[in-house]
Design a protein around this motif. Sequence first.
Motif, PDB file in Angstrom:
ATOM      1  N   PRO A  11       0.888  -1.060  -0.076  1.00 43.96           N
ATOM      2  CA  PRO A  11       0.386   0.032   0.106  1.00 43.96           C
ATOM      3  C   PRO A  11       0.869   1.460  -0.226  1.00 43.96           C
ATOM      4  O   PRO A  11       1.909   1.481   0.907  1.00 43.96           O
ATOM      5  CB  PRO A  11      -0.909  -0.295   1.352  1.00 43.96           C
ATOM      6  CG  PRO A  11       0.111  -1.083   2.233  1.00 43.96           C
ATOM      7  CD  PRO A  11       1.013  -1.877   1.186  1.00 43.96           C
ATOM      8  N   GLY A  12       0.964   1.851  -0.404  1.00 40.96           N
ATOM      9  CA  GLY A  12       1.581   3.219  -1.073  1.00 40.96           C
ATOM     10  C   GLY A  12       1.346   4.355  -0.264  1.00 40.96           C
ATOM     11  O   GLY A  12       2.340   4.607   0.181  1.00 40.96           O
ATOM     12  N   HIS A  13       0.127   4.463   0.315  1.00 40.36           N
ATOM     13  CA  HIS A  13      -0.353   5.825   1.144  1.00 40.36           C
ATOM     14  C   HIS A  13       0.275   5.313   2.472  1.00 40.36           C
ATOM     15  O   HIS A  13       0.900   5.541   3.282  1.00 40.36           O
ATOM     16  CB  HIS A  13      -1.614   5.929   1.001  1.00 40.36           C
ATOM     17  CG  HIS A  13      -2.179   6.391   0.206  1.00 40.36           C
ATOM     18  ND1 HIS A  13      -3.511   6.684  -0.182  1.00 40.36           N
ATOM     19  CD2 HIS A  13      -1.697   7.535  -0.868  1.00 40.36           C
ATOM     20  CE1 HIS A  13      -4.233   6.867  -1.479  1.00 40.36           C
ATOM     21  NE2 HIS A  13      -3.198   7.458  -1.600  1.00 40.36           N
ATOM     22  N   VAL A  14       0.394   3.805   2.460  1.00 36.76           N
ATOM     23  CA  VAL A  14       0.660   3.222   4.257  1.00 36.76           C
ATOM     24  C   VAL A  14       2.215   3.904   4.422  1.00 36.76           C
ATOM     25  O   VAL A  14       2.856   3.822   5.466  1.00 36.76           O
ATOM     26  CB  VAL A  14       0.296   1.781   4.443  1.00 36.76           C
ATOM     27  CG1 VAL A  14       0.709   1.177   6.194  1.00 36.76           C
ATOM     28  CG2 VAL A  14      -1.371   1.959   5.458  1.00 36.76           C
ATOM     29  N   CYS A  15       2.953   3.038   2.759  1.00 36.20           N
ATOM     30  CA  CYS A  15       4.511   2.723   3.032  1.00 36.20           C
ATOM     31  C   CYS A  15       5.323   5.140   3.409  1.00 36.20           C
ATOM     32  O   CYS A  15       6.316   4.991   3.558  1.00 36.20           O
ATOM     33  CB  CYS A  15       4.766   2.804   1.724  1.00 36.20           C
ATOM     34  SG  CYS A  15       4.251   0.400   1.906  1.00 36.20           S
TER      35      CYS A  15
END
Length: 342
Positions: free
Chosen positions: A175-179
């Motif tokens: 997940p881009g947002h989490v990362c």
Amino acid sequence: MATGDELKEALRDSVDRDYTFMHICGTHEAAIARTGLRSVLPEGLKIVMGPGCPVCITPQGEIDAAIEFVDKGCIVATYGDLLRVPGTRGSLESSGGDVRVVQGVHKAVEIAEKTDKEVVFISVGFETTVPTVAATLLTEPPENFSILSCHRLVPPAMKWLLEQGEASLDGFMLPGHVCVVAGYEDYEQFPVPQVVAGFEAEDILLGLLMLVRQVNEGRHEVENAYPRAVNRTGNQKAKKLMYEVFEPADVEWRGFPVIPASGLRLKQEFARYDAKEKFGIEIKHVEKTTGCICDRVLRGIAQPTDCRLYGKVCTPRTPVGPCMVGHEGACKIWSLYHLRRP
């Protein structure tokens, strides 16, 4: 970055077997559905949904607890997505209490500053939303403000999924947002192909191509296809804030059992802001009683159209399960784009 057509051609040239990859982000599912990406993927290449919707994985016991705060006369503030998620006694929307939709924790604090009533913020989300909640609690909000922490951490859920082996996964699209917040070093413990991807169609195609190539070459590592926003260690200041206020806890996910160290609870020095402790409310396990298969969709072993309720009894106007409620829920997304069985 290569063009979409170039990436599709490269995928067609690279796919020589069956592959199943899981994404763990509702925004990825929305982008895939909106752009019709599944329809252009080579035969044999499959991308399935995982537990990437924070509202969807909030168990009924936590929804029931939120409604108990209403029963105690509290003002309950939360994100709009959570409003219609069903518990055993209805939803926050149908509770008849003073329930207010806010854009963030700071707005809930503003409500508390203007009233003598108790205000409880139902605090949901993955690592993405936790730092702002932590920063707000460090400002010492008024005594009539507290939170119900429903936060979850992604890596422990991935560990559980891999241990079960239900979906026969070849790798993960991270997940881009989490990362952006957490980075991706915690994912390096998993011996499977993984790629951090962004949210444009080309980002997702590039992520899939990198996953396919890892499988073909017998590699398993974490690669970053979203370097414009993500680095390995993430946002150090945000993570420091998060763990200054919260600590890991064993919690249940909807559709999953209790997963060790997969949730976040307030540290003892912030216990005065813990709504559970303040009002003596217990989060109870609730057995599923409907025909909803959200639990299977969240584990990547079913798709929305496998459910006999989808589009019939369960619709965005009359949701039976949480996956039909939140804008990151797979069933809501598929219904929005009128998706039927591929």
